[in-house]
Enzyme design. Sequence first.
Site, PDB file in Angstrom:
ATOM      1  CG  ASP A  11      21.447  41.673  21.590  1.00  0.00           C
ATOM      2  OD1 ASP A  11      22.494  41.244  22.105  1.00  0.00           O
ATOM      3  OD2 ASP A  11      21.260  42.868  21.298  1.00  0.00           O
ATOM      4  CD  GLU A  20      22.922  40.150  25.936  1.00  0.00           C
ATOM      5  OE1 GLU A  20      24.140  40.167  26.141  1.00  0.00           O
ATOM      6  OE2 GLU A  20      22.360  40.990  25.216  1.00  0.00           O
TER       7      GLU A  20
END
Length: 667
Positions: free
Chosen positions: A349, A378
Amino acid sequence: MKLCAKTAVAAASFVYGTCAFAADIDTVYSTFDTYDGDDLELTVTPETTKFALWSPEAEAVKVYIYPTGRNSAAEDSLVMKRGSHGVWRAEVEKPLYGKFYTFSIKHRGKWLQETPGIWAKAVGVNGERGAVINFAETNPEGWDSDHGPAITNINDAVIYEMHHRDFSMHPSSGIVNKGKFLALTEHDAVSSLGDKTGIEHLKELGVTHVHILPSYDYNSVDETRLSENGYNWGYDPLNYNAPEGSYSTNPVDPLVRIREMKEMVKALHDAGIGVVMDVVYNHTAQNDDSNFSLTAPGYFYRHRPDGTYSDASGCGNETASERRQMRDFIVNSVKYWAKEYHIDGFRFDLMAIHDTETMNQVVAELKKINPDIFVYGEGWTAGDSPLPVERRALKENVSAMPQVAVFSDDLRDAVKGHYTDEKDRGFATGKPGLEETVKIGIVGATAHPQVDYSKGNNSKKPYALSPAQVINYVSCHDDLMLTDKLAKSLPDESVADRQRAHKLAETIVFTSQGTPFMFAGEEIFRDKKGVHNSYKSPDSINAIDWTLKHDNAELFNYYRELIKLRKSHPAFRMTTAEDVARNLVFDNVNESNLISYSLKNHANGDEWKEIKVVFNGGNESKTVKIAGGEWLVIARDGKLVADGFDRIKGGKITVEPRSALILAKEK
Ligand code: CA
């Protein structure tokens, strides 16, 4: 504590300011004596229980021993002794199985509140106290020989992103252990209309890996009140190295959550499906009260020059992976999940909050455990960071992390419309001018002689060294999922027409170079009632209604065939930029919402000599010129059969509105 609104920002192109690197703070922490031994927290043998806590600034440290995981008085306390490398130690000459514990440190003259530490591998309810358990008792039968599916390259994977509650909570799921790890161990579940659900649904669909949303112990759901059915995505980390209690059948017993999570992994592995864990080392749910802060105040986080927490996560703080003990924590934590739980992949993340060096160490260490493990993340932050841009694990810097992949916001936003504007359309829903950005996605963001990156909407230059560095998707837990996005951007169109766009969008994802990624339930046209940030929405928004599988059987079958096509044809899974540049040839069509290309030369060892792929995102039929000879028809006018369903001769061929045409020349 700030409740994490976890990324309304699934963002891509965050504008970076010039927040000064808090160099003075970093200089102080760089002098700390770090420790890389693997005996931190707790070591239990038949003779002893040993505690160890890294806390270089502590003036004194105690361990408290408890009979239960909460609401009980300490039955003992131990004074820890300072050893080398900032590590405090204490020992009891018996195994304390069944007991719970906390640490407390004295810092600048004050005893801080108790913490289970940062390395608790077993915890009591709500993760308040660490637990002393015998890990041998947590292994399901056959665990020693358990392993995930073999995979040569990440882009051989087909990734299915799911939340435990989304997948099984709905009354129609037919699953007994709703919302639990064990849901994925039930093989006989069927929907109220008789369709397969649960793990058998995944097998039927053909995905290779399940990507589970955060499954470590997170903060927001009260594990003592499970009947209240609290829902959260779980991007609010509490204990990084123990499973979340609300997904177990008994969060009070620290063994149960561990054993049940392993049973889930084993059931998936036995079905030939790998398990990817979503990991959120970039921030914690709490600031001064977090386990990091109560262990070594200040050290694990970045700060602004004024000493306040910097906040690239948008959740109140950001961790400092560039510092030795934090970097080692991340690396050792994923290694632990890979070894103890047999996890096959990790999704980071807000990965760009971490530095590229940390990510390279993560993947290098994981590959030593199992070369089939893959890592993606990400490639952006949710706010500015003191970490210099060039050190961030950004999408733009992925060439500095050759074994890490990033999500392609290029393909995502170009195919279905921009995530920041609900009504915005994309290539597959009739908006002109996005052809070049879609092509960036098709070539996996690698350098290609026929792709003009200067016309790209998000990226202006090729960023991937190989297509294996890109994850392609148009739908995930963040932002409007595909069904909702189509409803908002095509409000006047029928469901049937939206499903044509839906199929086209996913056909682009699954035929593009890179790794395809899909969101659980979209294959049966689930929606989230238009809620784009459903991180704490109730089950009524998030749970998948499995009766939709009956209603949308045709769409589900399309997905099955699409996945089968990709898995049977390596031409869609090239592994080098050179192969893509040589074998993927675009046709000069020069029309809005039309892209046509060929995969030539038995690309990547494909049995088919040439595959023709044409996408028409427009609302009208278009005509393309196809080379002569006989072609096997794989996809046309919203129908797709992996082995083909018709044969046609080359020439002028009609491509129906909002549809993909896929043809194969067998030799
Ligand atoms: Ca929890």
